[in-house]
Design an enzyme around this catalytic site. Structure first.
Site, PDB file in Angstrom:
ATOM      1  N   GLU A 103       0.854  -1.183   0.000  1.00 33.11           N
ATOM      2  CA  GLU A 103       0.000   0.000   0.000  1.00 33.11           C
ATOM      3  C   GLU A 103       0.888   1.230   0.000  1.00 33.11           C
ATOM      4  OE1 GLU A 103      -0.909   0.445   4.792  1.00 33.11           O
ATOM      5  OE2 GLU A 103      -2.189  -0.879   3.623  1.00 33.11           O
ATOM      6  N   HIS A 125      -4.066   3.344   8.269  1.00 31.61           N
ATOM      7  CA  HIS A 125      -2.873   2.787   8.917  1.00 31.61           C
ATOM      8  C   HIS A 125      -1.898   3.907   9.265  1.00 31.61           C
ATOM      9  CE1 HIS A 125      -3.557  -1.328   6.823  1.00 31.61           C
ATOM     10  NE2 HIS A 125      -4.119  -1.302   8.008  1.00 31.61           N
TER      11      HIS A 125
END
Length: 690
Positions: free
Chosen positions: A256, A299
């Site tokens: 990511e 995150h």
């Protein structure tokens, strides 16, 4: 003013001024020879004989209760849990011994691994205790451990060769073949097999597990590197382990945005292909193509700073290395099956992504490239739980307190970028600089010694920034001030623009990001964080959703009409990306959090429906810790209480999916229920255009 070396010394101490302990260097055979953290990689090879202890084994907090439930489930599955640790306590729990310290547990139980199930503010100390006791594998699952605590942990890890860390902010590590789980992965999805999985995202890894199970491939070793800024084990290190894992025949890699780990992995894969006659096939996914630049996408580590590649660059690097790319984890199983069977061109190729099970394909190069920034951008903190951005005025105040010249009126002069951030590959702070904000930024390590090292480093940075020789002393002063602020205020990013004036540097733009976990988890930096919260409240709740564990980011575009509600940051990013691939536009990123409840889902609906652009709500859930039936109940509750005037599409897979789907089907409400992502996305896009 603090010099570099004195400032760096701060990274070797906690906020409570706890010094680094001297780690003894005993370990596995390789570790004994090399005396390096790299030598601990074999410790990741868990199996049915791995002896596991739990830290935070007993008690009455939410974390320890979860540890008890997790331990019961893991033991029933086959994990060889031999006991646990609770400070100050000796006895039994679940019929297993409980000891007061990790050192005592090591002496009596001889563990190969420890799972740390304590709150974020206690986690760093628990990790240190495990490293000091030389437990070979340390797995930390907690989110929101303060960044500077993790910096200290990495400074410790570099001095020893006995312990390997997985996490934090990770689902953990699991061997489906060896029936060994250290983490909280949803066990019903796993089947012993031949696919190794490496993932930054928990929910995306669970979807990948389910996809490989449906494809009849199963899983071997799954390493959740996690979404933290500085994971204890990164993508590249996990690849090196799976290369030599005898049970692994192919690899699924899930990346990511944030850092350069995927670029490092691509370089390793190119080398791996060149030196290996029959390399293991690799299929990958990178979430965050549609990132909201300058925002943290759920995150802690899911953000892009100057000098780091975006998701599109990572995808291209992996493709160029010979990796097959997919754009949704549900497609991983079929893609890996095709690669194992030697088929790479139909329906897949290394230059294409896949959407759907058929022949619909989308070229990666058609994804819009994020434009370069030309100025420091304002970044509100609505819904952010991990980082705090200061106003430019407050940033200037802090700089002036450290003797740095600032100016709110930049006037003429070439702007140059000067930043202190995190080098995620080196797992340490670094200097990031470029001659203009629009040119490629270069990273420089912070010098570890005063004197000549400092002068040489500053000269190199000045040359790269194309500064005049007269400005070198001034540059030294600015960097010293930034380094001191970075340590003192527990920052993750201090970004400035500087200009030369009469042989001196002035800061004319500043964007300072502080680690919110230092305050939220550990109660530190209360003065500046409390002040920011008060300002946000006065501005009308700029941090909406924060108290409910929701991360919400409004995405731009008047044609962005699909409201998204997703559990898990990685899956939420990927949902936005996959909708864009299918021709839709998401109005928001929304992560309900890994422990979503019915009330959380209701609150999420309230936040989504406050956006007048939303014409349909798309609920995309893959159950791990979040149970499918609980989400379904939340959807029904929200629908009944809020009476939304837009249609709702619900896709539920994973833990308790059948029960969740039944609740939706029998609700009697006008909900569109699916278990297939492609079908659900197509329906949401259709309704968004109605």
């Amino acid at each position: 003013m603090l010099g570099f070396a004195r400032c760096l010394k701060g990274f070797q101490y906690s906020a409570l001024h706890r010094p680094i302990m001297p780690c003894r260097r005993r370990g596995f055979a390789a570790a004994a020879k090399n005396h390096s953290y790299d030598a601990t990689l074999p410790n990741l090879r868990i199996h049915r004989h791995t002896r596991v202890i739990f830290q935070g084994f007993t008690g009455y907090t939410s974390h320890t209760l979860q540890a008890t439930a997790n331990a019961k489930e893991s033991i029933e599955w086959g994990t060889n849990i031999v006991g646990g640790v609770t400070p100050g306590r000796t006895g039994e729990h679940l019929g297993l011994p409980v000891l007061p310290t990790v050192q005592k547990a090591v002496e009596q139980l001889k563990p190969d691994a420890t799972g740390i199930y304590v709150a974020a503010h206690q986690a760093a100390a628990a990790i240190e205790e495990a490293i000091e006791a030389e437990v070979p594998l340390v797995v930390a699952v907690a989110e929101h451990i303060p960044l500077h605590d993790i910096l200290r942990i990495h400074s410790i890890l570099k001095t020893q060769s006995a312990s390997r860390l997985v996490g934090p902010n990770s689902p953990g590590i699991i061997s489906a073949v060896g029936r060994c789980r250290i983490g909280f992965q949803p066990l019903p999805c796993f089947t012993p097999g031949r696919i190794g999985i490496i993932a930054k995202s928990g929910t995306l890894s669970y979807e990948t597990v389910a996809s490989t199970t449906r494809a009849g491939l199963g899983q071997s070793l799954c390493i959740g590197v996690g979404g933290d800024i500085l994971p204890g084990t990164d993508l590249l290190e996990a690849l090196r382990v799976l290369e030599h894992d005898e049970d692994t025949e192919a690899i699924a890699l899930i990346g990511e945005i944030g850092g350069v780990g995927e670029i490092d992995a691509a370089a390793w894969i190119r080398d791996y292909h060149s030196r290996t006659q029959t390399p293991k096939p690799i299929v990958a996914l990178v979430a965050g193509v549609s990132e909201a630049h300058g925002r943290i996408m759920g995150h802690a580590g899911a953000y892009t700073i100057p000098g780091e590649p975006d998701a599109k660059a990572k995808i291209q690097a992996l493709q160029d290395a010979g990796v097959t790319m997919v754009n949704h984890p549900a497609k991983m199983g079929d893609a890996l099956k095709h690669r194992l069977e030697g088929r790479t061109s139909i329906p897949l190729s290394t230059t294409q992504t896949v959407f759907g099970a058929g022949n619909q394909r989308r070229q990666i190069h058609t994804v819009a490239r994020r434009p370069q920034r030309t100025s420091l951008e304002s970044t509100a903190t609505r819904g952010q739980r991990r980082h705090l951005y200061l106003t430019e005025e407050k940033s200037f105040d802090l700089l002036r307190q450290h003797g740095v010249n600032t100016s709110l009126h930049p006037g003429r002069g070439t702007r140059r970028l000067l930043t202190i951030g995190i080098d995620r590959s080196a797992r340490s702070p670094c200097i990031i600089a470029s001659p203009t904000p629009d040119t490629a930024a270069k990273r420089f390590p912070l010098p570890s010694h005063a004197g000549a090292d400092e002068q040489t480093a500053v000269a190199r940075i000045a040359a790269h920034m194309q500064l005049g020789s007269a400005s070198t002393d001034s540059l030294w002063g600015v960097i010293r001030g930034l380094a001191a602020l970075f340590c003192e205020r527990e920052a993750f990013l201090l970004e400035t623009h500087v200009v030369e004036r009469l042989g001196a540097l002035e800061v004319v733009g500043a964007r300072f990001g502080l680690d919110d976990a230092a305050f939220r988890s550990a109660g530190r930096q209360a003065d500046i964080h409390g002040e920011a919260d008060a300002a946000a409240e006065a501005a009308g709740g700029a941090r909406e959703g924060d108290g409910d564990g929701i991360v919400y980011i409004r995405l731009p575009g008047e044609d962005a009409t699909i409201g998204t509600l997703v559990n898990g940051a990685g899956l939420a990013m990927n949902t936005v990306d996959a909708l864009a691939d299918a021709g839709g536009r998401a109005a928001n990123f929304l992560d309900t959090g890994g422990k979503a409840t019915s009330e959380t889902v209701k609150k999420s609906f309230e936040v989504i429906l406050s956006d007048p652009r939303v014409r349909v709500v798309f609920v995309n859930i893959f159950g791990g810790l979040t149970l499918g039936d609980m989400i379904a109940k939340g959807v029904v509750l929200a629908f009944k209480e809020l009476s939304p005037r837009v249609p709702v599409v619900v896709r539920i897979r994973g833990t308790n999916e059948k029960e969740g789907q039944r609740i939706i089907a029998e609700s009697g409400l006008p909900l569109f229920a699916f278990d297939d992502f492609e079908e659900a996305a197509a329906k949401a896009i259709e309704l968004s255009r109605a």
